[in-house]
Design a protein around this motif. Structure first.
Motif, PDB file in Angstrom:
ATOM      1  N   ILE A 189       0.823  -1.209   0.000  1.00 49.99           N
ATOM      2  CA  ILE A 189       0.000   0.000   0.000  1.00 49.99           C
ATOM      3  C   ILE A 189       0.857   1.259   0.000  1.00 49.99           C
ATOM      4  O   ILE A 189       0.340   2.349  -0.245  1.00 49.99           O
ATOM      5  CB  ILE A 189      -0.963   0.025   1.197  1.00 49.99           C
ATOM      6  N   TYR A 190       2.161   1.117   0.279  1.00 54.99           N
ATOM      7  CA  TYR A 190       3.046   2.279   0.288  1.00 54.99           C
ATOM      8  C   TYR A 190       3.916   2.397  -0.964  1.00 54.99           C
ATOM      9  O   TYR A 190       4.610   3.404  -1.130  1.00 54.99           O
ATOM     10  CB  TYR A 190       3.960   2.227   1.517  1.00 54.99           C
ATOM     11  N   SER A 191       3.918   1.385  -1.815  1.00 54.13           N
ATOM     12  CA  SER A 191       4.796   1.409  -2.985  1.00 54.13           C
ATOM     13  C   SER A 191       4.395   2.510  -3.960  1.00 54.13           C
ATOM     14  O   SER A 191       3.212   2.771  -4.171  1.00 54.13           O
ATOM     15  CB  SER A 191       4.757   0.063  -3.714  1.00 54.13           C
ATOM     16  N   HIS A 192       5.406   3.136  -4.577  1.00 53.16           N
ATOM     17  CA  HIS A 192       5.134   4.085  -5.650  1.00 53.16           C
ATOM     18  C   HIS A 192       4.738   3.302  -6.901  1.00 53.16           C
ATOM     19  O   HIS A 192       5.361   2.290  -7.233  1.00 53.16           O
ATOM     20  CB  HIS A 192       6.365   4.942  -5.936  1.00 53.16           C
ATOM     21  N   GLN A 193       3.732   3.785  -7.581  1.00 59.91           N
ATOM     22  CA  GLN A 193       3.212   3.020  -8.710  1.00 59.91           C
ATOM     23  C   GLN A 193       4.197   2.946  -9.867  1.00 59.91           C
ATOM     24  O   GLN A 193       4.161   1.994 -10.644  1.00 59.91           O
ATOM     25  CB  GLN A 193       1.864   3.598  -9.154  1.00 59.91           C
ATOM     26  N   HIS A 194       5.089   3.925  -9.996  1.00 57.17           N
ATOM     27  CA  HIS A 194       6.057   3.822 -11.080  1.00 57.17           C
ATOM     28  C   HIS A 194       7.047   2.682 -10.832  1.00 57.17           C
ATOM     29  O   HIS A 194       7.580   2.092 -11.781  1.00 57.17           O
ATOM     30  CB  HIS A 194       6.791   5.156 -11.301  1.00 57.17           C
ATOM     31  N   HIS A 195       7.273   2.337  -9.549  1.00 46.24           N
ATOM     32  CA  HIS A 195       8.115   1.183  -9.258  1.00 46.24           C
ATOM     33  C   HIS A 195       7.378  -0.116  -9.599  1.00 46.24           C
ATOM     34  O   HIS A 195       7.981  -1.063 -10.138  1.00 46.24           O
ATOM     35  CB  HIS A 195       8.519   1.183  -7.778  1.00 46.24           C
ATOM     36  N   ILE A 196       6.081  -0.169  -9.274  1.00 46.83           N
ATOM     37  CA  ILE A 196       5.288  -1.351  -9.623  1.00 46.83           C
ATOM     38  C   ILE A 196       5.235  -1.506 -11.145  1.00 46.83           C
ATOM     39  O   ILE A 196       5.384  -2.605 -11.680  1.00 46.83           O
ATOM     40  CB  ILE A 196       3.867  -1.239  -9.045  1.00 46.83           C
ATOM     41  N   GLN A 197       5.037  -0.383 -11.848  1.00 44.59           N
ATOM     42  CA  GLN A 197       4.959  -0.435 -13.302  1.00 44.59           C
ATOM     43  C   GLN A 197       6.265  -0.945 -13.899  1.00 44.59           C
ATOM     44  O   GLN A 197       6.261  -1.771 -14.822  1.00 44.59           O
ATOM     45  CB  GLN A 197       4.641   0.953 -13.854  1.00 44.59           C
ATOM     46  N   ARG A 198       7.380  -0.476 -13.373  1.00 44.76           N
ATOM     47  CA  ARG A 198       8.678  -0.922 -13.879  1.00 44.76           C
ATOM     48  C   ARG A 198       8.848  -2.430 -13.677  1.00 44.76           C
ATOM     49  O   ARG A 198       9.338  -3.144 -14.572  1.00 44.76           O
ATOM     50  CB  ARG A 198       9.806  -0.162 -13.162  1.00 44.76           C
ATOM     51  N   ALA A 199       8.418  -2.931 -12.529  1.00 44.25           N
ATOM     52  CA  ALA A 199       8.538  -4.360 -12.255  1.00 44.25           C
ATOM     53  C   ALA A 199       7.652  -5.184 -13.189  1.00 44.25           C
ATOM     54  O   ALA A 199       8.068  -6.232 -13.687  1.00 44.25           O
ATOM     55  CB  ALA A 199       8.185  -4.652 -10.800  1.00 44.25           C
TER      56      ALA A 199
END
Length: 263
Positions: free
Chosen positions: A167-177
C-alpha cells in the motif's frame, strides 16, 4: 497459497514465512470489509502483518526459548517515521504479562535493529562484499548496484523491497517491475479487478493505474483475467474469516471492559 505471492517481488519459493503465519496473514492482511471495525483495528495495531507475526511468536514461545531475539532491518535514514525508532526495545505486543517480566514469571521478546544507523549504500556494500547479491526485486523496480552503493545518493523515493502490491509502494516502481517481468501482470490485475468490483482503493493515495500489457494476445489476457477472478474469490473467503475474527475479538474486548467496570 496465493498469499505467498503477495509477500515479495520474488516467486513464492523465495518466501520463508512459516505456514501457520501465512495462514493467519491470509485472514488478517487482506480484509477490506467492515471498514469501521478495521479502521479501529489499524489504529490500534498499525499493520495486520505485525499481528500475524505476534500471534506466531506467542504460539511458539517455548520453541523460541526464554531469551528470544528478533532482528529487523529498519534504519533511521529510511523515513521520518523510522528516524525515531530505538536501537532495541521489548516487543510489547508479545509480552505475556505487564512490565516485560523475564522467565519464568513471564515471557518477552527482545527486538533489536543492528543496522539502524547505517545508510543504504553501507548496507548494500557490506552485502555485496560478503558475496550476497541484492534481491532481484530491487532490479525489477529499476535499481542498479551502482545506484545502491553510491554514498552521495539521496534515499528519498528509492525502490523498496516489500510486498508486491504494498500500500506504500510508488506506482512507477510497480509499473517498472511489471514491464520487467510480465508474469507479475496477473497479480497486479487481481488488485485492479478488486478495485473495480468494490469501488474501494488498495492504496490510500488512490486507485492503481499500473497497466498490464494490453498489447498482449487475447488468450493471454483471458488467462490473466480468469486467474485474477479466482484469486479474488479466495480473498473474499479470507475477508469472511477475518470478519469473524474481528467480531469475536470485539465481543471479548467488550466483556473485559464490562468486568473491569464492575470491579
Amino acid at each position: 497459497s496465493d498469499i505467498t505471492h503477495l509477500q515479495s517481488w520474488s516467486e513464492a519459493a523465495h518466501c520463508r514465512a512459516p505456514a501457520g503465519m501465512i495462514r493467519h496473514a491470509t485472514a488478517c492482511c487482506t480484509t477490506t470489509a467492515n471498514s469501521e471495525a478495521l479502521l479501529l483495528e489499524v489504529r490500534q495495531r498499525h499493520h495486520f502483518k505485525l499481528q500475524a507475526f505476534n500471534k506466531w511468536a506467542r504460539e511458539r514461545r517455548r520453541e523460541l526459548g526464554r531469551r528470544a531475539v528478533l532482528l529487523s532491518g529498519e534504519r533511521w535514514a529510511e523515513s521520518d517515521a523510522r528516524s525515531n525508532v530505538t536501537r532495541w526495545e521489548w516487543r510489547e505486543d508479545v509480552t505475556l504479562k505487564p512490565g516485560n517480566k523475564a522467565w519464568p514469571d513471564g515471557w518477552r521478546l527482545l527486538w533489536a535493529r543492528p543496522g539502524i544507523d547505517l545508510a543504504l549504500w553501507q548496507v548494500a556494500q557490506a552485502a555485496t562484499a560478503a558475496g550476497i547479491a541484492p534481491h532481484r526485486g530491487y532490479f525489477d523496480q529499476g535499481e542498479t548496484i551502482e545506484a545502491m552503493t553510491n554514498p552521495d545518493r539521496d534515499e528519498t523515493g528509492r525502490a523498496r523491497l516489500s510486498c508486491l502490491m504494498c500500500i506504500y509502494s510508488h506506482q512507477h516502481h510497480i509499473q517498472r517491475a511489471v514491464d520487467t517481468r510480465r508474469e507479475l501482470m496477473a497479480l497486479v490485475q487481481v488488485v485492479k479487478d478488486y478495485e473495480a468490483d468494490t469501488g474501494r482503493t488498495w492504496q490510500q493515495r488512490g486507485p492503481i493505474t499500473v497497466t498490464c500489457g494490453l498489447a498482449d494476445s487475447a488468450p493471454r489476457l483471458r488467462s490473466i483475467h480468469t486467474l485474477s477472478r479466482s484469486m479474488a474469490g479466495r480473498l473474499e473467503t479470507a475477508n469472511d474469516t477475518a470478519d469473524r475474527h474481528l467480531r469475536t475479538r470485539a465481543r471479548g474486548d467488550g466483556a473485559l471492559r464490562r468486568r473491569a467496570a464492575a470491579r
